[in-house]
Design a protein around this motif. Sequence first.
Motif, PDB file in Angstrom:
ATOM      1  N   ASP A 258       5.689 -22.229  11.995  1.00 47.34           N
ATOM      2  CA  ASP A 258       6.205 -22.367  10.825  1.00 47.34           C
ATOM      3  C   ASP A 258       4.439 -23.175  10.364  1.00 47.34           C
ATOM      4  OD1 ASP A 258       8.751 -21.598  10.586  1.00 47.34           O
ATOM      5  OD2 ASP A 258       9.103 -23.728  12.069  1.00 47.34           O
TER       6      ASP A 258
ATOM      7  N   THR B 106       1.427 -22.348   8.420  1.00 48.58           N
ATOM      8  CA  THR B 106       0.756 -21.371   7.725  1.00 48.58           C
ATOM      9  C   THR B 106      -0.359 -21.161   8.560  1.00 48.58           C
ATOM     10  OG1 THR B 106      -0.422 -22.213   6.608  1.00 48.58           O
ATOM     11  CG2 THR B 106       1.889 -21.867   5.575  1.00 48.58           C
TER      12      THR B 106
ATOM     13  N   GLU C 243       1.417 -12.826   2.839  1.00 53.39           N
ATOM     14  CA  GLU C 243       2.488 -11.938   2.308  1.00 53.39           C
ATOM     15  C   GLU C 243       3.442 -13.273   3.338  1.00 53.39           C
ATOM     16  OE1 GLU C 243       4.890  -8.375   0.773  1.00 53.39           O
ATOM     17  OE2 GLU C 243       3.300  -8.259   1.092  1.00 53.39           O
ATOM     18  N   TYR C 244       3.244 -12.509   4.305  1.00 55.09           N
ATOM     19  CA  TYR C 244       4.017 -13.590   5.144  1.00 55.09           C
ATOM     20  C   TYR C 244       3.000 -14.131   6.450  1.00 55.09           C
ATOM     21  CZ  TYR C 244       6.603  -9.271   4.614  1.00 55.09           C
ATOM     22  OH  TYR C 244       7.374  -8.355   3.364  1.00 55.09           O
ATOM     23  N   ASN C 245       2.989 -15.386   5.348  1.00 57.25           N
ATOM     24  CA  ASN C 245       2.082 -16.477   5.975  1.00 57.25           C
ATOM     25  C   ASN C 245       2.323 -17.650   7.288  1.00 57.25           C
ATOM     26  OD1 ASN C 245       4.034 -18.401   4.824  1.00 57.25           O
ATOM     27  ND2 ASN C 245       2.164 -19.377   2.991  1.00 57.25           N
ATOM     28  N   THR C 246       2.969 -16.945   8.345  1.00 57.48           N
ATOM     29  CA  THR C 246       3.435 -17.820   9.133  1.00 57.48           C
ATOM     30  C   THR C 246       3.326 -17.223  10.178  1.00 57.48           C
ATOM     31  OG1 THR C 246       5.874 -18.044   9.225  1.00 57.48           O
ATOM     32  CG2 THR C 246       4.407 -19.787   7.860  1.00 57.48           C
TER      33      THR C 246
ATOM     34  N   ASN D  20       6.510 -16.825  12.299  1.00 58.64           N
ATOM     35  CA  ASN D  20       8.124 -17.054  12.217  1.00 58.64           C
ATOM     36  C   ASN D  20       7.943 -15.368  10.983  1.00 58.64           C
ATOM     37  OD1 ASN D  20       8.770 -18.315  14.525  1.00 58.64           O
ATOM     38  ND2 ASN D  20       8.840 -19.869  12.886  1.00 58.64           N
ATOM     39  N   LYS D  21       7.555 -15.896   9.907  1.00 63.13           N
ATOM     40  CA  LYS D  21       7.723 -14.994   8.945  1.00 63.13           C
ATOM     41  C   LYS D  21       7.377 -13.383   9.666  1.00 63.13           C
ATOM     42  CE  LYS D  21       7.320 -18.588   4.954  1.00 63.13           C
ATOM     43  NZ  LYS D  21       6.771 -18.971   3.736  1.00 63.13           N
TER      44      LYS D  21
ATOM     45  N   VAL E 151      10.057 -11.845  11.587  1.00 67.50           N
ATOM     46  CA  VAL E 151      10.895 -10.855  10.355  1.00 67.50           C
ATOM     47  C   VAL E 151      10.192  -9.829  10.211  1.00 67.50           C
ATOM     48  CG1 VAL E 151      12.190 -10.756   8.757  1.00 67.50           C
ATOM     49  CG2 VAL E 151      11.607 -12.623  10.285  1.00 67.50           C
ATOM     50  N   TRP E 152       8.699  -8.961   9.654  1.00 68.23           N
ATOM     51  CA  TRP E 152       8.320  -8.392   9.376  1.00 68.23           C
ATOM     52  C   TRP E 152       8.244  -7.242  10.310  1.00 68.23           C
ATOM     53  CZ3 TRP E 152       3.686  -5.337  10.241  1.00 68.23           C
ATOM     54  CH2 TRP E 152       3.388  -4.638   9.349  1.00 68.23           C
TER      55      TRP E 152
END
Length: 76
Positions: free
Chosen positions: A25, A27, A61-64, A66-67, A70-71
């Motif tokens: 989580d 960045t 854009e998806y800076n972690t 976890n993010k 998801v992408w």
Amino acid sequence: MEYKNWLIAQIASEASIVEEEVDCDVTFDQFNLDSLAIVSISFEMESQFQLENVDPSLFSEYNTINKLCVWLENQQ
């Protein structure tokens, strides 16, 4: 999760830290990765997960982790 474990290993390697220190989580900029490291991981992602044209800007854009996972899940 395959994506998460792979990204943890890549980030740890590029940041010269042990995998246990990688917080999913936090960045990416907090790992002090330079642009070359991000580009390198992007190219490796293309190869590892059979993706085309992974833009390094995804890491902003998806800076972690976890993010970004998801992408990645939505690309399959």
